[in-house]
Design an enzyme around this catalytic site. Structure first.
Site, mmCIF file in Angstrom:
data_model
loop_
_atom_site.group_PDB
_atom_site.id
_atom_site.type_symbol
_atom_site.label_atom_id
_atom_site.label_comp_id
_atom_site.label_asym_id
_atom_site.label_seq_id
_atom_site.Cartn_x
_atom_site.Cartn_y
_atom_site.Cartn_z
ATOM 1 N N ASP A 161 0.727 -1.449 0.056
ATOM 2 C CA ASP A 161 0.146 -0.162 0.277
ATOM 3 C C ASP A 161 1.183 1.486 0.421
ATOM 4 O OD1 ASP A 161 -2.779 1.302 0.358
ATOM 5 O OD2 ASP A 161 -1.388 1.616 2.599
ATOM 6 N N ASP A 184 0.807 5.488 0.552
ATOM 7 C CA ASP A 184 1.247 6.477 1.028
ATOM 8 C C ASP A 184 1.158 7.625 1.797
ATOM 9 O OD1 ASP A 184 -0.370 8.309 2.529
ATOM 10 O OD2 ASP A 184 -0.451 7.723 4.676
ATOM 11 N N GLU A 219 1.464 11.201 0.734
ATOM 12 C CA GLU A 219 0.921 12.661 1.604
ATOM 13 C C GLU A 219 2.694 13.843 1.386
ATOM 14 O OE1 GLU A 219 -0.294 12.443 5.271
ATOM 15 O OE2 GLU A 219 -0.865 10.194 5.076
ATOM 16 N N TYR A 220 1.948 14.126 0.259
ATOM 17 C CA TYR A 220 1.524 14.288 -1.116
ATOM 18 C C TYR A 220 2.684 14.526 -2.349
ATOM 19 C CZ TYR A 220 -2.031 14.847 2.472
ATOM 20 O OH TYR A 220 -3.099 13.866 3.885
ATOM 21 N N MET A 273 -9.155 8.782 2.025
ATOM 22 C CA MET A 273 -8.970 9.262 3.337
ATOM 23 C C MET A 273 -9.913 10.641 3.172
ATOM 24 S SD MET A 273 -4.759 9.433 3.929
ATOM 25 C CE MET A 273 -4.373 10.274 2.545
ATOM 26 N N TYR A 280 -11.590 12.537 5.567
ATOM 27 C CA TYR A 280 -11.905 12.459 6.805
ATOM 28 C C TYR A 280 -10.405 13.774 7.353
ATOM 29 C CZ TYR A 280 -8.409 9.297 6.477
ATOM 30 O OH TYR A 280 -7.207 8.611 6.471
ATOM 31 N N TRP A 295 -8.864 4.819 9.945
ATOM 32 C CA TRP A 295 -7.780 5.429 10.787
ATOM 33 C C TRP A 295 -8.861 6.493 11.998
ATOM 34 C CZ3 TRP A 295 -2.885 4.926 10.147
ATOM 35 C CH2 TRP A 295 -1.980 5.818 10.835
#
Length: 254
Positions: free
Chosen positions: A6, A8, A10-11, A82, A84, A231
């Site tokens: 995975d 992730d 950012e960004y 994501m 949130y 999360w």
């Protein structure tokens, strides 16, 4: 023995926390990176059917334009959205961290700062619904020195209050144990989101609870999304209230 990888990041483009390291070309580099990883996973695929390759993508309308979603989607099994981080401590006014729908009473009209708008934007960009995994946060956002008006919503505030483990961040287990029943709970009918406010302490907390998560899980089902993620799991209470709510609603048991 892992299932896959995975990513992730950012960004891309913005440079993340170090804004001086921003690189516009990363918009094109990200799908190229995923294509290379997918090829390498395929070459290492002798012992299994297929390794998973997934990515985490921000829900913020300010960051989504930095992703070539139509070029990312073919390389990944799903996208963890994501959805949130729409509002936090830098916001001039308190707000709902992750509204499902746009609230009409927000004094600063931001029709793109909500889950429904984000999902529709990702679908429009060419990502199949089954590759979208809707993310929710088990960590609430809090503001301190909040003006006593409108139950603390859309008000000016001071510095971030002390949270569970970092300023302004409140794990649900902490909220359930120390704030529910002591602070007044409010519910936004349009946004499908709760918040807590205590006029005496000036503390306002936007968070997820079983009611809000049932709405979001039902939405994921209605939109035929690939599923949901959270999360983070450790922020749930000892009864696993939030993750159980997601599971039961997604499975149609509620």
């Amino acid at each position: 023995g892992f299932d896959g990888i995975d990513i992730d990041w950012e960004y891309p483009v913005t440079g993340g926390k170090n804004l001086t390291s921003s690189r516009p070309e990363d918009k094109q580099n990200f799908p190229l990176l995923l294509a290379e990883i997918r090829e390498q996973l395929s070459l290492a695929n002798a012992s299994r059917t297929q390794y998973l390759l997934t990515v985490a993508i921000p829900g913020s309308p300010d960051l989504l334009p930095n992703y070539e979603l139509d070029k990312i989607a073919p390389h990944v099994d799903w996208i963890n959205l994501m959805a949130y981080n729409y509002f936090g401590q830098p916001s001039k006014l308190t707000n709902l961290r992750a509204p499902l729908f746009a609230p009409s009473d927000d004094p600063v009209k931001r029709p793109a700062h909500n889950i429904d708008a984000t999902v529709k934007a990702v679908l429009k960009a060419g990502v199949p619904a089954q590759k979208i995994v809707l993310g929710v946060s088990f960590i609430g956002r809090g503001w301190g020195e909040v003006k006593n008006a409108n139950q603390g919503l859309y008000q000016t505030h001071g510095p971030a209050p002390k949270g569970t483990s970092s300023p302004g961040e409140f794990d649900y287990r902490d909220i359930a144990a120390n704030y529910l029943g002591k602070f007044e709970r409010h519910w936004h009918k349009e946004a499908k989101a709760p918040w807590l406010y205590d006029a005496k302490s000036g503390l306002m907390i936007s968070y997820e609870d079983p009611e809000s998560l049932r709405h979001k899980a039902a939405y994921a089902n209605e939109q035929n999304l690939g599923g949901m993620m959270c999360w983070e799991l450790s922020a749930d209470d000892q009864k696993h209230t939030l993750v159980n709510t997601l599971h039961e609603t997604l499975r149609g048991k509620r």
